[in-house]
Motif scaffolding. Structure first.
Motif, PDB file in Angstrom:
ATOM      1  N   GLN A 131      59.075  57.414  47.131  1.00 28.26           N
ATOM      2  CA  GLN A 131      58.899  58.668  47.866  1.00 28.26           C
ATOM      3  C   GLN A 131      60.228  59.190  48.402  1.00 28.26           C
ATOM      4  OE1 GLN A 131      55.952  60.215  47.887  1.00 28.26           O
ATOM      5  NE2 GLN A 131      55.076  58.508  46.752  1.00 28.26           N
ATOM      6  N   VAL A 132      61.050  58.291  48.915  1.00 26.80           N
ATOM      7  CA  VAL A 132      62.349  58.698  49.460  1.00 26.80           C
ATOM      8  C   VAL A 132      63.236  59.265  48.352  1.00 26.80           C
ATOM      9  CG1 VAL A 132      64.489  57.833  50.485  1.00 26.80           C
ATOM     10  CG2 VAL A 132      62.291  57.138  51.426  1.00 26.80           C
ATOM     11  N   LEU A 133      63.219  58.622  47.184  1.00 22.47           N
ATOM     12  CA  LEU A 133      64.054  59.083  46.073  1.00 22.47           C
ATOM     13  C   LEU A 133      63.603  60.447  45.567  1.00 22.47           C
ATOM     14  CD1 LEU A 133      64.536  55.727  44.138  1.00 22.47           C
ATOM     15  CD2 LEU A 133      66.293  57.019  45.366  1.00 22.47           C
ATOM     16  N   LEU A 134      62.294  60.654  45.454  1.00 22.27           N
ATOM     17  CA  LEU A 134      61.799  61.962  45.026  1.00 22.27           C
ATOM     18  C   LEU A 134      62.166  63.039  46.043  1.00 22.27           C
ATOM     19  CD1 LEU A 134      58.287  61.220  43.473  1.00 22.27           C
ATOM     20  CD2 LEU A 134      60.432  61.696  42.297  1.00 22.27           C
ATOM     21  N   PRO A 171      53.924  68.650  43.917  1.00 25.78           N
ATOM     22  CA  PRO A 171      54.120  69.957  43.269  1.00 25.78           C
ATOM     23  C   PRO A 171      55.429  70.635  43.667  1.00 25.78           C
ATOM     24  CG  PRO A 171      51.891  69.767  44.164  1.00 25.78           C
ATOM     25  CD  PRO A 171      52.663  68.597  44.682  1.00 25.78           C
ATOM     26  N   ALA A 172      55.954  70.323  44.841  1.00 18.82           N
ATOM     27  CA  ALA A 172      57.195  70.965  45.290  1.00 18.82           C
ATOM     28  C   ALA A 172      58.386  70.588  44.407  1.00 18.82           C
ATOM     29  CB  ALA A 172      57.485  70.590  46.741  1.00 18.82           C
ATOM     30  N   ILE A 173      58.271  69.483  43.667  1.00 16.88           N
ATOM     31  CA  ILE A 173      59.350  69.089  42.748  1.00 16.88           C
ATOM     32  C   ILE A 173      59.529  70.149  41.668  1.00 16.88           C
ATOM     33  CG2 ILE A 173      59.984  67.406  40.966  1.00 16.88           C
ATOM     34  CD1 ILE A 173      58.856  65.231  42.765  1.00 16.88           C
ATOM     35  N   TYR A 174      58.417  70.745  41.239  1.00 17.72           N
ATOM     36  CA  TYR A 174      58.485  71.841  40.265  1.00 17.72           C
ATOM     37  C   TYR A 174      59.364  72.967  40.804  1.00 17.72           C
ATOM     38  CZ  TYR A 174      56.898  76.132  37.948  1.00 17.72           C
ATOM     39  OH  TYR A 174      56.844  77.343  37.304  1.00 17.72           O
ATOM     40  N   ASP A 175      59.121  73.380  42.052  1.00 18.97           N
ATOM     41  CA  ASP A 175      59.906  74.463  42.652  1.00 18.97           C
ATOM     42  C   ASP A 175      61.377  74.095  42.754  1.00 18.97           C
ATOM     43  OD1 ASP A 175      57.781  76.280  43.073  1.00 18.97           O
ATOM     44  OD2 ASP A 175      57.171  75.181  44.854  1.00 18.97           O
ATOM     45  N   SER A 176      61.645  72.842  43.144  1.00 19.33           N
ATOM     46  CA  SER A 176      63.030  72.401  43.298  1.00 19.33           C
ATOM     47  C   SER A 176      63.762  72.421  41.960  1.00 19.33           C
ATOM     48  CB  SER A 176      63.064  70.993  43.898  1.00 19.33           C
ATOM     49  OG  SER A 176      64.390  70.536  44.038  1.00 19.33           O
ATOM     50  N   ILE A 177      63.108  71.914  40.919  1.00 18.01           N
ATOM     51  CA  ILE A 177      63.743  71.875  39.603  1.00 18.01           C
ATOM     52  C   ILE A 177      63.941  73.286  39.061  1.00 18.01           C
ATOM     53  CG2 ILE A 177      63.288  71.260  37.189  1.00 18.01           C
ATOM     54  CD1 ILE A 177      62.321  68.559  38.157  1.00 18.01           C
ATOM     55  N   CYS A 178      62.954  74.147  39.244  1.00 20.17           N
ATOM     56  CA  CYS A 178      63.095  75.539  38.805  1.00 20.17           C
ATOM     57  C   CYS A 178      64.223  76.235  39.551  1.00 20.17           C
ATOM     58  CB  CYS A 178      61.787  76.300  38.995  1.00 20.17           C
ATOM     59  SG  CYS A 178      60.540  75.940  37.742  1.00 20.17           S
ATOM     60  N   PHE A 179      64.341  75.956  40.854  1.00 22.27           N
ATOM     61  CA  PHE A 179      65.415  76.565  41.635  1.00 22.27           C
ATOM     62  C   PHE A 179      66.778  76.120  41.122  1.00 22.27           C
ATOM     63  CE2 PHE A 179      68.391  76.413  45.230  1.00 22.27           C
ATOM     64  CZ  PHE A 179      68.414  77.761  45.565  1.00 22.27           C
ATOM     65  N   GLU A 236      57.945  50.598  30.679  1.00 26.03           N
ATOM     66  CA  GLU A 236      57.094  49.819  31.588  1.00 26.03           C
ATOM     67  C   GLU A 236      56.780  50.567  32.892  1.00 26.03           C
ATOM     68  OE1 GLU A 236      56.950  45.247  33.380  1.00 26.03           O
ATOM     69  OE2 GLU A 236      58.524  45.859  31.973  1.00 26.03           O
ATOM     70  N   VAL A 237      57.675  51.486  33.286  1.00 24.33           N
ATOM     71  CA  VAL A 237      57.488  52.156  34.583  1.00 24.33           C
ATOM     72  C   VAL A 237      57.427  53.672  34.461  1.00 24.33           C
ATOM     73  CG1 VAL A 237      58.619  50.292  35.828  1.00 24.33           C
ATOM     74  CG2 VAL A 237      59.985  52.227  35.041  1.00 24.33           C
ATOM     75  N   ALA A 238      57.594  54.216  33.266  1.00 24.39           N
ATOM     76  CA  ALA A 238      57.657  55.675  33.106  1.00 24.39           C
ATOM     77  C   ALA A 238      56.426  56.365  33.668  1.00 24.39           C
ATOM     78  CB  ALA A 238      57.838  56.026  31.625  1.00 24.39           C
ATOM     79  N   SER A 239      55.247  55.810  33.394  1.00 20.28           N
ATOM     80  CA  SER A 239      54.005  56.463  33.838  1.00 20.28           C
ATOM     81  C   SER A 239      53.903  56.504  35.364  1.00 20.28           C
ATOM     82  CB  SER A 239      52.790  55.733  33.263  1.00 20.28           C
ATOM     83  OG  SER A 239      52.759  54.382  33.689  1.00 20.28           O
ATOM     84  N   VAL A 240      54.492  55.507  36.038  1.00 18.08           N
ATOM     85  CA  VAL A 240      54.481  55.487  37.501  1.00 18.08           C
ATOM     86  C   VAL A 240      55.212  56.712  38.049  1.00 18.08           C
ATOM     87  CG1 VAL A 240      55.282  54.241  39.553  1.00 18.08           C
ATOM     88  CG2 VAL A 240      54.347  52.973  37.608  1.00 18.08           C
ATOM     89  N   TRP A 241      56.361  57.016  37.453  1.00 19.57           N
ATOM     90  CA  TRP A 241      57.156  58.142  37.925  1.00 19.57           C
ATOM     91  C   TRP A 241      56.532  59.476  37.535  1.00 19.57           C
ATOM     92  CZ3 TRP A 241      60.745  57.660  41.510  1.00 19.57           C
ATOM     93  CH2 TRP A 241      61.296  56.393  41.724  1.00 19.57           C
ATOM     94  N   VAL A 242      55.912  59.541  36.369  1.00 20.53           N
ATOM     95  CA  VAL A 242      55.236  60.777  35.972  1.00 20.53           C
ATOM     96  C   VAL A 242      54.133  61.113  36.974  1.00 20.53           C
ATOM     97  CG1 VAL A 242      53.752  61.854  34.229  1.00 20.53           C
ATOM     98  CG2 VAL A 242      55.773  60.561  33.509  1.00 20.53           C
ATOM     99  N   GLU A 243      53.349  60.104  37.358  1.00 23.21           N
ATOM    100  CA  GLU A 243      52.262  60.338  38.312  1.00 23.21           C
ATOM    101  C   GLU A 243      52.796  60.730  39.687  1.00 23.21           C
ATOM    102  OE1 GLU A 243      49.031  60.670  37.829  1.00 23.21           O
ATOM    103  OE2 GLU A 243      49.641  60.524  35.733  1.00 23.21           O
ATOM    104  N   ARG A 244      53.878  60.089  40.117  1.00 18.57           N
ATOM    105  CA  ARG A 244      54.467  60.456  41.406  1.00 18.57           C
ATOM    106  C   ARG A 244      54.937  61.910  41.393  1.00 18.57           C
ATOM    107  NH1 ARG A 244      57.979  55.019  42.215  1.00 18.57           N
ATOM    108  NH2 ARG A 244      56.383  53.745  43.219  1.00 18.57           N
ATOM    109  N   ILE A 245      55.566  62.301  40.310  1.00 16.12           N
ATOM    110  CA  ILE A 245      56.059  63.678  40.212  1.00 16.12           C
ATOM    111  C   ILE A 245      54.890  64.654  40.173  1.00 16.12           C
ATOM    112  CG2 ILE A 245      57.256  65.289  38.656  1.00 16.12           C
ATOM    113  CD1 ILE A 245      59.141  62.896  37.976  1.00 16.12           C
ATOM    114  N   ARG A 246      53.817  64.275  39.497  1.00 15.19           N
ATOM    115  CA  ARG A 246      52.634  65.134  39.452  1.00 15.19           C
ATOM    116  C   ARG A 246      52.040  65.323  40.859  1.00 15.19           C
ATOM    117  NH1 ARG A 246      50.031  62.970  35.482  1.00 15.19           N
ATOM    118  NH2 ARG A 246      50.170  64.656  33.973  1.00 15.19           N
ATOM    119  N   GLU A 247      52.123  64.281  41.672  1.00 10.10           N
ATOM    120  CA  GLU A 247      51.557  64.336  43.018  1.00 10.10           C
ATOM    121  C   GLU A 247      52.418  65.145  43.989  1.00 10.10           C
ATOM    122  OE1 GLU A 247      51.220  60.247  43.985  1.00 10.10           O
ATOM    123  OE2 GLU A 247      49.565  59.866  42.578  1.00 10.10           O
TER     124      GLU A 247
END
Length: 353
Positions: free
Chosen positions: A138-141, A180-188, A167-178
């Motif tokens: 959570q801190v890293l995201l 939504p503000a990451i989308y805005d940050s990346i788009c910005f 081995e861990v890719a799906s963990v990070w995909v789910e965290r990013i999905r949870e």
């Protein structure tokens, strides 16, 4: 000829050598004692008495002592060694770095701590351990919301490393999905940054996410499109609504201005978008975006890639990006042709009635 033995060479005796050897990290010459001291210094920086917020010392908290910066930068370099990375893991250094990221306001210190974690994550065992720590995740995201480009760059590098570990890719995909503000940050970042290194690395993260999870790609394509994609959208004056494809286009233009050879990641993102209907619609129906993307790709083919005086080896090097470019051009052309055909058929029906 008999003579007295030569005196021993100056330096450590056997006992001293054994002590020194015990202080080494793994098979390296790096000192455990020195590393303990640096990590203890980090703990002191984020201790409660040093993180009390007041207007007087807030500016001081933004600065990093030169000696500490040099030492922690040495740890950053050392962490590329597996023995050092494993020792840092054993010493619970990720928890220390998490404390720094959660409490420190110093951009340089935050950048270095994320960078060390990024180096450590290159080793599978440590990557699994870092990824399984929910609090650290959570801190890293949250670092993706940072305003400091170097910190954003190191955070993107760390995320890409973790997403590349099956081995861990799906963990990070789910965290990013949870989040939504990451989308805005990346788009910005894609729409406004002029830091090409950051744009390329963020592009690699997006490309990897879309390659791993089509569902997430569709969610991001539809994000910000409360109305159908072929209808104009009223945007709030208070909060800008980011649409993915125009942001990708802006990033691609910025990358091209510095080095067209780095465009391959953004061309591949566009190619991935053309594999789903919503992705093609997002490219074709956003106001002016479809035309702008067509013009950009057409110009790349005509003036940047595959030039008549290029040696064959250049074409060989460009084949991957050219495949993506032509794939997107074909998808846009096919979609536009289909729409023109539907308009003609609709016109015929209207005239007959």
């Amino acid at each position: 000829m008999d003579r007295n033995p030569s005196p021993p060479p100056p330096g450590r005796n056997k006992e001293e050598e054994e002590v020194a050897g015990g202080d080494c990290i793994g098979s390296t010459v790096y000192s455990k004692h020195w590393l303990f001291g640096v990590l203890s210094g980090l703990i002191q920086i984020v201790s409660p008495e040093n993180t009390k917020s007041s207007s007087d010392d807030e500016e001081q908290q933004m600065e990093l002592d030169e000696e500490m910066e040099n030492e922690i930068c040495r740890v950053w370099d050392m962490s590329m060694d597996e023995d050092v990375a494993l020792f840092l893991q054993e010493f619970n250094a990720p928890d220390i770095f998490m404390g720094v990221l959660a409490k420190s306001k110093c951009p340089r210190l935050r950048e270095i701590c994320v960078g060390i974690l990024g180096n450590m994550a290159c080793f599978q065992e440590i990557c699994v351990s870092i990824s399984s720590d929910e609090n650290l995740g959570q801190v890293l995201l949250h670092c993706l919301y940072d305003s400091d480009p170097p910190t954003l760059l190191e955070t993107s590098r760390l995320l890409l490393t973790c997403l590349s570990q099956a081995e861990v890719a799906s963990v990070w995909v789910e965290r990013i999905r949870e989040h939504p503000a990451i989308y805005d940050s990346i788009c910005f970042i894609m729409s406004s940054s002029t830091n090409v290194d950051l744009l390329v690395k963020v592009g690699e993260v997006v490309d990897k996410l879309f390659d791993l999870d089509e569902k997430l790609m569709l969610e991001w394509v539809r994000n910000g499109a409360s109305q159908p994609l072929d209808q104009p959208q009223e945007e709030s004056e208070e909060q800008p609504v980011f649409r993915l494809v125009p942001c990708i286009l802006e990033a691609a233009k910025q990358v091209r201005s510095e080095n067209p050879e780095w465009l391959d990641v953004y061309m591949h993102i566009l190619q991935l978008l053309t594999t789903v209907d919503d992705g093609i619609q997002a490219i074709v129906y956003c106001p002016d975006t479809g035309k702008d993307i067509w013009n950009l790709l057409f110009d790349l083919v005509c003036h940047e890639f595959c030039q008549s005086d290029d040696p064959p080896i250049i074409l060989q090097e460009q084949k991957t990006v050219l495949a993506s470019v032509f794939s997107v051009l074909c998808a846009i052309y096919a979609s536009q042709t289909e729409q023109e055909y539907l308009k003609i058929e609709k016109g015929k029906l209207g005239s007959n009635s």
